[in-house]
Design a protein around this motif. Structure first.
Motif, PDB file in Angstrom:
ATOM      1  N   CYS A  18       0.840  -1.202   0.000  1.00  0.00           N
ATOM      2  CA  CYS A  18       0.000   0.000   0.000  1.00  0.00           C
ATOM      3  C   CYS A  18       0.873   1.250   0.000  1.00  0.00           C
ATOM      4  N   LYS A  43      -0.354  -5.044   3.715  1.00  0.00           N
ATOM      5  CA  LYS A  43      -1.468  -5.803   4.288  1.00  0.00           C
ATOM      6  C   LYS A  43      -1.204  -7.273   3.946  1.00  0.00           C
ATOM      7  N   CYS A  96     -10.220  -0.971  -5.063  1.00  0.00           N
ATOM      8  CA  CYS A  96      -9.886  -1.445  -3.721  1.00  0.00           C
ATOM      9  C   CYS A  96     -10.301  -0.435  -2.662  1.00  0.00           C
ATOM     10  N   ASP A  98      -8.948   0.676   1.139  1.00  0.00           N
ATOM     11  CA  ASP A  98      -7.929   0.523   2.184  1.00  0.00           C
ATOM     12  C   ASP A  98      -8.617   0.883   3.499  1.00  0.00           C
ATOM     13  N   THR A 100      -9.278   1.456   7.226  1.00  0.00           N
ATOM     14  CA  THR A 100      -8.285   1.942   8.180  1.00  0.00           C
ATOM     15  C   THR A 100      -8.922   2.217   9.539  1.00  0.00           C
ATOM     16  N   LYS A 119      -4.195  -1.131   9.847  1.00  0.00           N
ATOM     17  CA  LYS A 119      -4.314  -1.309   8.400  1.00  0.00           C
ATOM     18  C   LYS A 119      -4.409  -2.762   7.927  1.00  0.00           C
ATOM     19  N   CYS A 125      -9.072  -5.149   3.274  1.00  0.00           N
ATOM     20  CA  CYS A 125      -8.827  -4.898   1.844  1.00  0.00           C
ATOM     21  C   CYS A 125      -9.941  -5.459   0.949  1.00  0.00           C
ATOM     22  N   LEU A 185      -1.803  -0.979  -3.823  1.00  0.00           N
ATOM     23  CA  LEU A 185      -2.827   0.038  -3.583  1.00  0.00           C
ATOM     24  C   LEU A 185      -2.157   1.399  -3.694  1.00  0.00           C
TER      25      LEU A 185
END
Ligand code: OAA
Ligand code: MG
Length: 223
Positions: A18, A43, A96, A98, A100, A119, A125, A185
């Protein structure tokens, strides 16, 4: 061992790399300095979730944020890849999220600790189906959007990335070998915000693909 078609990259068990703070307006909204080099974190493949399964709020977080991002699926392995041939290593793309745990990330930042808890949790994800490379002739020319309960939260063009896809491929491959089935990502545009149990997230790449996910609470963990 054959792993099947890279179009099912999420089943391969490869790494998810990422990039953070790759859009100036997002870096600013979280009061971060603009990076002079890409900010990287990872990840695990257990973070993948596909449409039909819920996004889980980790039991240790009360502020789960959405970040919509363009994902790049690696189609050919390489190390120290020059920018000029970087796109030859791309098999295609994926839309995607992400996800968080922002409260946990803030604590990690304050303590100077890694972002793993914020994360890398299960379901952090969510990904769309594979998008063949031909469907996105220019990864710097797509519009990403995300709605929560039908209200638009994020909309941004990949034209505003600080570091381009070829630059990122080249940079990352000088740190770690890229393998077929890896996913990159590329960072989120502005507009990140919280989601809660029962919320519906819809995200899309304008004119290419869209996906829908629901948010659930992770079952309490007892020990
Ligand atoms: O957590 C962050 O703000 C960094 C990040 O992933 C992004 O910019 O996409
Ligand atoms: Mg991100």
């Amino acid at each position: 061992m054959s792993r099947g078609n890279v179009a099912r990259f999420w089943e391969w068990g490869r790494k998810i790399i990422c990039v953070g703070r790759n859009y100036a307006e997002h870096a600013r909204e979280l009061r971060n300095e603009l990076p002079t080099e890409p900010v990287l974190f990872l990840k695990p493949p257990t973070a993948y979730v596909k449409e039909g399964s819920p996004i889980l709020v980790p039991h240790y977080s009360s502020t789960l944020h959405h970040e919509v991002e363009l994902g790049v699926v690696v189609g050919r392995a390489g190390r120290e890849i020059p920018q000029t041939s970087a796109m030859e290593h791309v098999a295609g793309y994926a839309l995607c999220l992400d996800m968080t745990a922002r409260d946990v990330q803030e604590q990690c930042k304050a303590k100077g600790l890694p972002w793993t808890l914020a994360k890398a949790f299960d379901t952090s994800c969510p990904v769309s189906d594979f998008i063949p490379k031909e469907r996105i002739p220019d990864p710097a020319g797509v519009e990403l959007w995300l709605r929560v309960n039908s209200v638009t939260r994020q909309r941004g063009s990949t034209a505003h990335m600080i570091f381009s896809v070829p630059y990122l491929i080249s940079y990352i491959s000088r740190v770690m070998a890229l393998e077929e089935g890896d996913l990159i990502l590329t960072g989120t545009p502005k507009g990140v915000g919280a989601v809660h149990e029962h919320d519906e997230l819809q995200a899309g790449i304008e004119g290419v693909i869209s996906m829908t996910f629901r948010v659930s609470k992770q079952a309490a963990v007892h020990n």
